[in-house]
Scaffold this active site. Structure first.
Site, PDB file in Angstrom:
ATOM      1  N   GLU A  23      11.322  20.079  32.628  1.00  0.00           N
ATOM      2  CA  GLU A  23      10.527  19.089  33.887  1.00  0.00           C
ATOM      3  C   GLU A  23      11.181  17.430  33.455  1.00  0.00           C
ATOM      4  O   GLU A  23      11.583  16.895  32.983  1.00  0.00           O
ATOM      5  CB  GLU A  23       8.727  19.080  32.869  1.00  0.00           C
ATOM      6  CG  GLU A  23       7.990  18.287  33.865  1.00  0.00           C
ATOM      7  CD  GLU A  23       7.142  18.925  33.613  1.00  0.00           C
ATOM      8  OE1 GLU A  23       5.932  18.186  34.360  1.00  0.00           O
ATOM      9  OE2 GLU A  23       6.734  18.611  32.296  1.00  0.00           O
ATOM     10  N   LYS A  62       3.994  22.312  41.284  1.00  0.00           N
ATOM     11  CA  LYS A  62       3.251  22.780  40.499  1.00  0.00           C
ATOM     12  C   LYS A  62       2.196  22.207  40.792  1.00  0.00           C
ATOM     13  O   LYS A  62       1.662  21.616  41.878  1.00  0.00           O
ATOM     14  CB  LYS A  62       3.716  21.220  39.347  1.00  0.00           C
ATOM     15  CG  LYS A  62       2.738  21.170  37.522  1.00  0.00           C
ATOM     16  CD  LYS A  62       3.218  20.268  36.241  1.00  0.00           C
ATOM     17  CE  LYS A  62       2.245  20.762  35.645  1.00  0.00           C
ATOM     18  NZ  LYS A  62       2.712  18.975  35.050  1.00  0.00           N
ATOM     19  N   CYS A 112       5.518  23.739  32.599  1.00  0.00           N
ATOM     20  CA  CYS A 112       4.532  22.768  31.734  1.00  0.00           C
ATOM     21  C   CYS A 112       3.154  22.829  32.021  1.00  0.00           C
ATOM     22  O   CYS A 112       2.354  23.662  31.182  1.00  0.00           O
ATOM     23  CB  CYS A 112       4.741  20.815  31.747  1.00  0.00           C
ATOM     24  SG  CYS A 112       4.266  20.430  30.440  1.00  0.00           S
TER      25      CYS A 112
END
Length: 264
Positions: free
Chosen positions: A40, A110, A151
């Site tokens: 990330e 995300k 993440c």
């Protein structure tokens, strides 16, 4: 399929971060990897005020990794970067996936944003500067269905179940997991996602200190559908490589058909 997870300590110098990322991709390619995963925010970790200007997917960031994929002849999962967002105040936290000819084959934004407030310990509101994505993404990598995430998504098993139902056999997790949570939760969550979805999990993390006073956990790893860790990076910048045995995946799914037996 041979795969590699690349572990970086990205900081404020974007050009230096990209140089290290390219070096790790070269090491992955030299090790025979067909697919290499970066963490990330591979190009920058630092103070919000110093964050690079957001870019479209075909901007400088995308062009850099498209070129790397083409020149190295491998699939490149470019971690994530700050993509131009829906308004002036927010970007997207976006993954780009490139084929060996440099073609952009998938984009994932995300979905779950890290909003945490613990008095005296942690204060971080990702949603103040990042807009959530809305679509799950499964992309074919050399014919293998790969589910994308980033993440904090790791804490939401329903996302990964959707990816598995959509056909994913590999789940990818680029991350900048913090040390204080990573040491207790990182491996546990990754192995759980692998076991419950009977998928390989490829997790590439940031490691080490960066501004403003934060430390990333690292321990990038590759996990099989039984939950066994096949490869793990040591506590340093580097690459971990493993071979994915897709026949073993099918055997596990046949002999313990928990994915097929779901009723919800």
């Amino acid at each position: 399929m041979r795969v590699a997870v690349c572990q970086l300590n990205s900081r404020e110098e974007r050009a230096q971060n990209l140089t290290v990322a390219r070096d790790l991709l070269e090491r992955a390619a030299a090790g025979g990897a067909e697919l290499a995963i970066l963490p990330e925010y591979v190009d920058f970790l630092g103070k919000g005020s110093d964050t690079p200007e957001p870019e479209p997917v075909d901007g400088e960031f995308g062009t850099f990794f498209a070129t790397a994929a083409r020149e190295l002849g491998i699939w490149v999962h470019a971690g994530s970067f700050h993509e131009t967002g829906p308004d002036q105040n927010r970007t997207y936290n976006t993954t780009l996936l490139f084929a060996p000819d440099g073609t952009l084959t998938a984009t994932y934004r995300k979905i779950h944003l890290y909003d945490v407030e613990i008095a005296g310990r942690v204060s971080y509101q990702e949603s103040r500067t990042v807009a959530p994505g809305e679509e799950t993404v499964v992309a074919a990598v050399a014919g293998v269905p790969v589910g994308l995430s980033i993440c904090y998504d790791l804490r939401f098993p329903e996302l990964y179940r959707q990816l598995a139902i959509a056909g994913a056999k590999v789940l990818v997790v680029p991350a900048a997991f913090m040390l204080h949570t990573g040491r207790d939760h990182w491996e546990v969550l990754l192995r759980a996602r692998a076991i419950e979805n009977q998928c390989y999990v490829l997790a590439a993390g940031q490691i080490g200190d960066h501004e403003p006073g934060r430390t990333c956990f690292g321990r990038s790893m590759i996990i099989d559908p039984w939950g066994t860790v096949l490869a793990q990076a040591p506590d340093a910048v580097g690459v971990a490589i493993a071979d994915l045995d897709l026949e073993r995946l099918e055997t596990i799914r046949a002999e313990l058909p928990s994915l097929a037996n779901r009723r919800l």
